[in-house]
Design a protein around this motif. Structure first.
Motif, PDB file in Angstrom:
ATOM      1  N   GLY A 175       0.724  -1.091   0.000  1.00  0.00           N
ATOM      2  CA  GLY A 175      -0.091   0.027  -0.109  1.00  0.00           C
ATOM      3  C   GLY A 175       0.730   1.301  -0.062  1.00  0.00           C
ATOM      4  O   GLY A 175       2.035   1.352  -0.271  1.00  0.00           O
ATOM      5  N   GLU A 176       0.097   2.307   0.078  1.00  0.00           N
ATOM      6  CA  GLU A 176       0.665   3.664   0.044  1.00  0.00           C
ATOM      7  C   GLU A 176       0.180   4.533   1.313  1.00  0.00           C
ATOM      8  O   GLU A 176      -1.235   4.196   1.663  1.00  0.00           O
ATOM      9  CB  GLU A 176       0.671   4.492  -1.168  1.00  0.00           C
ATOM     10  N   ALA A 177       0.945   5.543   1.898  1.00  0.00           N
ATOM     11  CA  ALA A 177       0.151   6.364   2.693  1.00  0.00           C
ATOM     12  C   ALA A 177       0.785   7.726   2.389  1.00  0.00           C
ATOM     13  O   ALA A 177       1.710   8.101   1.801  1.00  0.00           O
ATOM     14  CB  ALA A 177       0.739   6.038   4.327  1.00  0.00           C
ATOM     15  N   ALA A 178      -0.390   8.653   2.748  1.00  0.00           N
ATOM     16  CA  ALA A 178       0.082   9.978   2.469  1.00  0.00           C
ATOM     17  C   ALA A 178      -0.160  10.996   3.680  1.00  0.00           C
ATOM     18  O   ALA A 178      -1.180  10.418   4.567  1.00  0.00           O
ATOM     19  CB  ALA A 178      -0.990  10.542   1.372  1.00  0.00           C
ATOM     20  N   LEU A 179       0.577  11.900   4.049  1.00  0.00           N
ATOM     21  CA  LEU A 179       0.396  12.714   5.114  1.00  0.00           C
ATOM     22  C   LEU A 179      -0.897  13.129   5.335  1.00  0.00           C
ATOM     23  O   LEU A 179      -1.600  13.322   6.420  1.00  0.00           O
ATOM     24  CB  LEU A 179       1.388  13.798   5.116  1.00  0.00           C
ATOM     25  N   SER A 180      -1.448  13.386   4.196  1.00  0.00           N
ATOM     26  CA  SER A 180      -2.882  14.133   4.094  1.00  0.00           C
ATOM     27  C   SER A 180      -3.903  13.211   4.733  1.00  0.00           C
ATOM     28  O   SER A 180      -5.128  13.450   5.172  1.00  0.00           O
ATOM     29  CB  SER A 180      -3.347  14.769   2.745  1.00  0.00           C
ATOM     30  N   ASP A 181      -3.544  11.804   4.684  1.00  0.00           N
ATOM     31  CA  ASP A 181      -4.373  10.749   5.225  1.00  0.00           C
ATOM     32  C   ASP A 181      -4.792  10.888   6.625  1.00  0.00           C
ATOM     33  O   ASP A 181      -5.742  10.711   7.186  1.00  0.00           O
ATOM     34  CB  ASP A 181      -3.993   9.258   5.040  1.00  0.00           C
ATOM     35  N   TYR A 182      -3.807  11.813   7.292  1.00  0.00           N
ATOM     36  CA  TYR A 182      -3.898  11.838   8.821  1.00  0.00           C
ATOM     37  C   TYR A 182      -4.195  13.237   9.390  1.00  0.00           C
ATOM     38  O   TYR A 182      -3.992  13.580  10.411  1.00  0.00           O
ATOM     39  CB  TYR A 182      -2.694  11.403   9.271  1.00  0.00           C
ATOM     40  N   ARG A 183      -4.965  14.223   8.400  1.00  0.00           N
ATOM     41  CA  ARG A 183      -5.256  15.268   8.929  1.00  0.00           C
ATOM     42  C   ARG A 183      -6.265  15.468  10.071  1.00  0.00           C
ATOM     43  O   ARG A 183      -7.064  14.496   9.938  1.00  0.00           O
ATOM     44  CB  ARG A 183      -5.964  16.084   7.629  1.00  0.00           C
ATOM     45  N   GLY A 184      -6.240  16.223  10.757  1.00  0.00           N
ATOM     46  CA  GLY A 184      -6.985  16.315  11.938  1.00  0.00           C
ATOM     47  C   GLY A 184      -6.333  15.709  13.179  1.00  0.00           C
ATOM     48  O   GLY A 184      -6.805  15.675  14.446  1.00  0.00           O
ATOM     49  N   LYS A 185      -5.223  14.989  13.030  1.00  0.00           N
ATOM     50  CA  LYS A 185      -4.397  14.501  14.094  1.00  0.00           C
ATOM     51  C   LYS A 185      -2.831  15.162  14.027  1.00  0.00           C
ATOM     52  O   LYS A 185      -2.514  15.684  13.060  1.00  0.00           O
ATOM     53  CB  LYS A 185      -4.178  12.750  13.856  1.00  0.00           C
ATOM     54  N   TRP A 186      -2.389  15.056  14.913  1.00  0.00           N
ATOM     55  CA  TRP A 186      -0.638  15.523  15.275  1.00  0.00           C
ATOM     56  C   TRP A 186      -0.269  14.091  14.614  1.00  0.00           C
ATOM     57  O   TRP A 186      -0.467  13.101  14.680  1.00  0.00           O
ATOM     58  CB  TRP A 186      -0.294  15.496  16.635  1.00  0.00           C
ATOM     59  N   VAL A 187       0.932  14.487  13.639  1.00  0.00           N
ATOM     60  CA  VAL A 187       1.631  13.474  12.885  1.00  0.00           C
ATOM     61  C   VAL A 187       3.112  13.656  13.398  1.00  0.00           C
ATOM     62  O   VAL A 187       3.506  14.873  13.371  1.00  0.00           O
ATOM     63  CB  VAL A 187       1.615  13.432  11.516  1.00  0.00           C
TER      64      VAL A 187
ATOM     65  N   GLU B 125      -1.115   4.672  22.457  1.00  0.00           N
ATOM     66  CA  GLU B 125      -1.737   5.359  23.540  1.00  0.00           C
ATOM     67  C   GLU B 125      -2.552   6.601  23.389  1.00  0.00           C
ATOM     68  O   GLU B 125      -3.190   7.077  24.253  1.00  0.00           O
ATOM     69  CB  GLU B 125      -0.942   5.440  24.751  1.00  0.00           C
ATOM     70  N   ARG B 126      -2.111   7.266  22.248  1.00  0.00           N
ATOM     71  CA  ARG B 126      -2.367   8.791  21.995  1.00  0.00           C
ATOM     72  C   ARG B 126      -3.248   8.704  20.504  1.00  0.00           C
ATOM     73  O   ARG B 126      -2.901   8.472  19.699  1.00  0.00           O
ATOM     74  CB  ARG B 126      -1.397   9.920  21.921  1.00  0.00           C
ATOM     75  N   GLU B 127      -4.617   8.603  20.949  1.00  0.00           N
ATOM     76  CA  GLU B 127      -5.446   8.717  19.857  1.00  0.00           C
ATOM     77  C   GLU B 127      -5.400   9.984  18.911  1.00  0.00           C
ATOM     78  O   GLU B 127      -5.705   9.956  17.679  1.00  0.00           O
ATOM     79  CB  GLU B 127      -6.984   8.559  20.239  1.00  0.00           C
ATOM     80  N   ASP B 128      -4.927  11.129  19.457  1.00  0.00           N
ATOM     81  CA  ASP B 128      -4.584  12.188  18.688  1.00  0.00           C
ATOM     82  C   ASP B 128      -3.500  12.467  17.909  1.00  0.00           C
ATOM     83  O   ASP B 128      -3.190  13.279  17.374  1.00  0.00           O
ATOM     84  CB  ASP B 128      -4.935  13.407  19.489  1.00  0.00           C
ATOM     85  N   ILE B 129      -2.542  11.542  18.103  1.00  0.00           N
ATOM     86  CA  ILE B 129      -1.195  11.431  17.266  1.00  0.00           C
ATOM     87  C   ILE B 129      -0.940   9.913  16.640  1.00  0.00           C
ATOM     88  O   ILE B 129      -1.202   9.111  16.944  1.00  0.00           O
ATOM     89  CB  ILE B 129      -0.026  11.568  18.513  1.00  0.00           C
ATOM     90  N   THR B 130      -0.378  10.223  15.339  1.00  0.00           N
ATOM     91  CA  THR B 130      -0.143   9.105  14.642  1.00  0.00           C
ATOM     92  C   THR B 130       1.385   9.294  14.215  1.00  0.00           C
ATOM     93  O   THR B 130       2.095  10.465  13.938  1.00  0.00           O
ATOM     94  CB  THR B 130      -0.741   9.149  13.235  1.00  0.00           C
ATOM     95  N   VAL B 131       2.229   8.242  14.441  1.00  0.00           N
ATOM     96  CA  VAL B 131       3.629   8.038  14.402  1.00  0.00           C
ATOM     97  C   VAL B 131       3.825   7.446  12.891  1.00  0.00           C
ATOM     98  O   VAL B 131       3.296   6.391  12.486  1.00  0.00           O
ATOM     99  CB  VAL B 131       4.240   7.429  15.282  1.00  0.00           C
ATOM    100  N   LEU B 132       4.637   7.997  12.252  1.00  0.00           N
ATOM    101  CA  LEU B 132       5.000   7.370  10.865  1.00  0.00           C
ATOM    102  C   LEU B 132       6.721   7.352  10.930  1.00  0.00           C
ATOM    103  O   LEU B 132       7.312   8.145  10.914  1.00  0.00           O
ATOM    104  CB  LEU B 132       4.604   8.285   9.723  1.00  0.00           C
ATOM    105  N   GLY B 133       7.101   6.015  10.584  1.00  0.00           N
ATOM    106  CA  GLY B 133       8.397   5.692  10.533  1.00  0.00           C
ATOM    107  C   GLY B 133       8.935   5.720   9.103  1.00  0.00           C
ATOM    108  O   GLY B 133       8.388   5.239   8.357  1.00  0.00           O
ATOM    109  N   LEU B 134      10.112   6.714   8.980  1.00  0.00           N
ATOM    110  CA  LEU B 134      10.456   6.989   7.700  1.00  0.00           C
ATOM    111  C   LEU B 134      11.815   6.084   7.471  1.00  0.00           C
ATOM    112  O   LEU B 134      12.853   6.850   8.013  1.00  0.00           O
ATOM    113  CB  LEU B 134      10.394   8.152   6.962  1.00  0.00           C
ATOM    114  N   ALA B 135      11.747   5.094   6.764  1.00  0.00           N
ATOM    115  CA  ALA B 135      13.069   4.081   6.581  1.00  0.00           C
ATOM    116  C   ALA B 135      13.920   4.836   5.419  1.00  0.00           C
ATOM    117  O   ALA B 135      13.752   4.683   4.335  1.00  0.00           O
ATOM    118  CB  ALA B 135      12.772   2.918   6.247  1.00  0.00           C
ATOM    119  N   PHE B 136      15.005   5.480   6.123  1.00  0.00           N
ATOM    120  CA  PHE B 136      15.899   6.275   5.370  1.00  0.00           C
ATOM    121  C   PHE B 136      17.313   5.354   5.069  1.00  0.00           C
ATOM    122  O   PHE B 136      18.304   5.789   5.795  1.00  0.00           O
ATOM    123  CB  PHE B 136      16.148   7.643   5.803  1.00  0.00           C
ATOM    124  N   GLU B 137      17.161   4.586   4.329  1.00  0.00           N
ATOM    125  CA  GLU B 137      18.077   3.519   4.027  1.00  0.00           C
ATOM    126  C   GLU B 137      18.055   2.855   2.728  1.00  0.00           C
ATOM    127  O   GLU B 137      16.936   2.400   2.405  1.00  0.00           O
ATOM    128  CB  GLU B 137      18.370   2.704   4.963  1.00  0.00           C
TER     129      GLU B 137
END
Length: 166
Positions: free
Chosen positions: A43-55, A80-92
């Motif tokens: 799949g693919e994920a866009a930052l805009s998919d998470y609007r309304g939350k802290w990213v 634990e935080r519904e208002d926050i989404t973490v995205l790991g960007l694998a830079f390698e």
């Protein structure tokens, strides 16, 4: 002796034919940030998919010891935080199987996005250091960057401290 001219010529030749390093961009923005990247596992994920939350965007690599240390706290934050989404960007620049093998050792709860190190996403470009953690507010503005290791507490202090913009 002819060694020095040969070394100088070789260095000049390398400078001409070696690819330029990826651009290093500023992290805080005046406009919403959006880019899409492939997700490890499909799949693919866009930052805009998470609007309304802290990213929380976290650039990391498998060889980076401080990156490894951050993973458990970032996973807890994501869960634990519904208002926050973490995205790991694998830079390698490595294969998918290397990431999968590495992540089998860690209980990562957040999506891992795959970055092309030769064409990193704009406006951030290549990170200045690893790890680098960038916080986007719910409107999609990049409002804070942590260069180097960061703790869950530091991220929450920033977000809960009323941060709304640059």
């Amino acid at each position: 002796m002819m060694v020095r001219p040969l070394i100088a010529t070789a260095m000049l030749l390398l400078a001409v034919v070696a690819p330029a390093p990826p651009a290093i961009a500023a992290y805080e923005t005046d406009a919403p940030v959006d880019f899409a990247l492939p997700v490890l596992g499909g799949g693919e994920a866009a930052l805009s998919d998470y609007r309304g939350k802290w990213v929380v965007v976290n650039y990391w690599a498998t060889w980076c010891a401080p990156c490894r240390k951050e993973i458990p706290e970032l996973s807890e934050l994501h869960i634990e935080r519904e208002d926050i989404t973490v995205l790991g960007l694998a830079f390698e620049d490595t294969g998918i199987s290397a990431f999968e093998t590495f992540l089998a050792e860690f209980d990562v709860s957040y999506p891992i996005l795959l970055v092309d190190v030769y064409a990193p996403p704009e406006p951030f470009g290549a990170p200045k250091v690893l790890p680098t953690t960038i916080v986007l507010n719910p409107e999609g503005l990049s409002v804070k960057a942590f260069l180097g290791p960061v703790t869950r507490q530091a991220i929450e202090d920033f977000i809960d401290g009323g941060a709304v913009g640059p």
